[in-house]
Design an enzyme around this catalytic site. Structure first.
Site, PDB file in Angstrom:
ATOM      1  N   SER A 184     -86.504 -55.059 -38.407  1.00  0.00           N
ATOM      2  CA  SER A 184     -84.927 -54.942 -38.621  1.00  0.00           C
ATOM      3  C   SER A 184     -84.442 -56.441 -39.006  1.00  0.00           C
ATOM      4  O   SER A 184     -84.718 -56.789 -40.079  1.00  0.00           O
ATOM      5  CB  SER A 184     -84.234 -54.381 -37.602  1.00  0.00           C
ATOM      6  OG  SER A 184     -82.893 -54.130 -37.761  1.00  0.00           O
ATOM      7  N   ASP A 337     -78.888 -55.800 -43.556  1.00  0.00           N
ATOM      8  CA  ASP A 337     -80.037 -56.538 -42.938  1.00  0.00           C
ATOM      9  C   ASP A 337     -81.296 -56.612 -43.620  1.00  0.00           C
ATOM     10  O   ASP A 337     -81.511 -55.877 -44.817  1.00  0.00           O
ATOM     11  CB  ASP A 337     -79.923 -56.452 -41.482  1.00  0.00           C
ATOM     12  CG  ASP A 337     -80.492 -55.327 -41.069  1.00  0.00           C
ATOM     13  OD1 ASP A 337     -80.397 -54.340 -41.819  1.00  0.00           O
ATOM     14  OD2 ASP A 337     -80.677 -54.873 -39.791  1.00  0.00           O
ATOM     15  N   ASP A 339     -83.741 -54.448 -43.147  1.00  0.00           N
ATOM     16  CA  ASP A 339     -84.432 -53.147 -43.456  1.00  0.00           C
ATOM     17  C   ASP A 339     -83.250 -52.367 -43.875  1.00  0.00           C
ATOM     18  O   ASP A 339     -83.408 -51.052 -43.734  1.00  0.00           O
ATOM     19  CB  ASP A 339     -85.141 -52.723 -42.218  1.00  0.00           C
ATOM     20  CG  ASP A 339     -84.305 -52.481 -41.069  1.00  0.00           C
ATOM     21  OD1 ASP A 339     -83.337 -53.256 -40.802  1.00  0.00           O
ATOM     22  OD2 ASP A 339     -84.472 -51.384 -40.168  1.00  0.00           O
ATOM     23  N   ASP A 341     -80.559 -51.359 -42.334  1.00  0.00           N
ATOM     24  CA  ASP A 341     -79.811 -50.447 -41.483  1.00  0.00           C
ATOM     25  C   ASP A 341     -78.773 -50.773 -40.883  1.00  0.00           C
ATOM     26  O   ASP A 341     -77.909 -50.092 -40.188  1.00  0.00           O
ATOM     27  CB  ASP A 341     -80.892 -49.966 -40.547  1.00  0.00           C
ATOM     28  CG  ASP A 341     -81.337 -50.945 -39.408  1.00  0.00           C
ATOM     29  OD1 ASP A 341     -80.923 -52.030 -39.736  1.00  0.00           O
ATOM     30  OD2 ASP A 341     -81.790 -50.441 -38.348  1.00  0.00           O
TER      31      ASP A 341
END
Length: 465
Positions: A184, A337, A339, A341
């Site tokens: 993430s 961000d 990834d 999400d």
């Protein structure tokens, strides 16, 4: 709140995984017990066997040769615990690190947990995706090999994707589970292994314990694996290509289009993560034409364009985005961000500067916009459900109930909010929106954070405003 922390008495402060220099601080100030050193040494020696590749054996041999045992203990003094919907750690050799051996063991655990405890879901296969981080493609491949070795079907994305595509695809294909290789918003040194149930919700108890128990049945380096070629010939490996990505993009554009307002100038950055291939297409499909991207942070990059972390919560991640916003006089600046999400936003003030919004401002504002739009369109039913976690703003409850809707508070984390959304939807409420102050939102049919649809909705909000 979100990270395990270590207290260093001499420094008198808390340090977490995102802190630069954490390993240096521990090396200097945490005493090493002989018992822990012995445990780490015994574990490390097992990684010198033929079950491990030459590069790993060489790295472990170097650790054993060090006169100071701290780094050896950092790598082998414990094991990565299966929690927070999966694994997350620093890349490297060892039982506390993210590598092909810890990932293979986790994938085996997921597959065996499904077979042993959820056979119906096991028969429906597992969706696997990966982001742009170092080793993400390799981790996804070893995950697919471990899953198919257990006789389960693996739906593997053929290129990197944002995390939101995995839970969406799990629900679309009615798969039994999903796995996303990502860490993430963490710094580049990290990677992770995130697991979803058949509902597209991050796993909660007892499934996390079932996976951990299954992992304990196999040793590192001894996980049964099949080749991707063999799995494909057996029909156990299904590649997810352009059709799967287009399905998500179509859904995201439709979900985020509430009023259809598109007259807005946007500055956007994916912070060197996986967002651009998806955000750009969703914005275009939604009708936004005045979109400007930070060129140096546009393409997916395991180094995240030199940023300390691909995280819109960090003010130091915004320098280039806000510079672009000022150059083009953007109405709104947006960022996702690593990834894609999580979402961040900055709005132009009356004096031409840009103000970063907090996660609570983003979440309560989006909820208000969704409910107000329904009220204006005459489609407000009073059956709408809004969810936030205990660390988020109580304004959420006032907004939801102010429009005659329902509100539910949960423990911290989207695994709890997603579970509540699924449970209360089955009881007849219409899940509308959920958010957490840590820059995560979701709405519609999604059950986990989705920065891609959030970008489009925030852009529309700004156009309408």
């Amino acid at each position: 709140r979100r990270h395990r922390v270590t207290f260093v008495p001499k420094r008198g402060r808390l340090i977490g995984p995102g802190d630069a220099g954490i390993r240096t601080l521990i090396t200097r100030e945490v005493p090493v017990s002989r018992e822990l050193q012995q445990i780490a040494t015994e574990r490390a020696r097992r990684w010198l066997s033929e079950h491990f590749d030459a590069e790993t054996r060489e790295a472990v041999d170097d650790l054993l040769d060090l006169s100071a045992p701290t780094e050896l203990i950092n790598c082998f003094g414990a094991e990565l615990e299966f929690g927070t919907a999966g694994l997350r750690g620093i890349l490297g050799a060892g039982t506390t690190r993210m590598n092909i051996y810890t990932v293979a063991r986790a994938a085996f655990g997921v597959a065996r947990a499904l077979v042993d405890h959820h056979p119906e879901e096991a028969n429906r296969g597992i969706v696997v995706g990966y982001d742009c981080r170092h080793m993400s493609p390799e981790f996804a491949a070893i995950t697919a090999r471990a899953i198919t070795a257990q006789g389960l079907t693996c739906y593997l994305f053929d290129t990197l994707v944002g995390t939101p595509l995995v839970p969406y695809t799990v629900r679309r294909l009615k798969a039994g589970a999903g796995i996303m290789v990502t860490s993430s918003h963490n710094p580049k040194e990290y990677n992770g292994f995130k697991v979803y149930t058949h509902t597209g919700v991050q796993i909660v108890s007892p499934m996390d314990s079932e996976i951990a128990e299954a992992m304990s049945l196999v040793q590192y380096g001894e996980v049964p694996l099949t080749s991707l070629e063999s799995a494909s010939k057996q029909g156990l490996l299904v590649n997810l290509g352009e059709d799967a990505r287009s399905s998500y993009i179509d859904w995201a554009a439709k979900t985020a289009s509430v009023r259809g307002e598109t007259d807005v100038k946007i500055a956007y950055s994916p912070l060197g993560g996986t967002g651009y291939p998806f955000v750009s297409k969703v914005l275009k499909k939604s009708g936004f034409t005045d979109v400007h991207v930070v060129e140096s942070e546009r393409d997916p990059d395991p180094e995240f364009a030199g940023l300390k972390g691909p995280n819109p919560e960090r003010p130091d991640s915004w320098a280039r985005t806000l510079q672009l916003a000022k150059e083009i006089d953007a109405d709104i600046a947006l960022a996702t961000d690593g990834d894609a999400d999580r979402i961040g936003a900055a709005v132009k003030t009356g004096v031409g500067e840009y103000q970063l919004l907090t996660g609570n401002q983003i979440g309560t504002g989006m909820l208000y916009y969704l409910l107000l739009s329904r009220q204006d369109a005459g489609t407000l039913t009073g059956n709408e459900l809004a969810i936030c976690s205990v660390v988020s703003s109580p304004l959420t409850k006032k907004v939801a109930e102010g429009f005659g809707g329902h509100f539910q508070e949960t423990l911290t984390g989207f695994k709890w909010m997603g579970s509540a959304a699924e449970e209360l939807s089955e009881k007849g409420l219409e899940f509308l929106f959920a958010f957490e102050e840590a820059f995560g939102v979701t709405f519609g049919e999604s059950r986990d954070k989705d920065g891609v649809t959030a970008v489009a909705l925030l852009a529309e909000m700004q156009a309408w405003a």
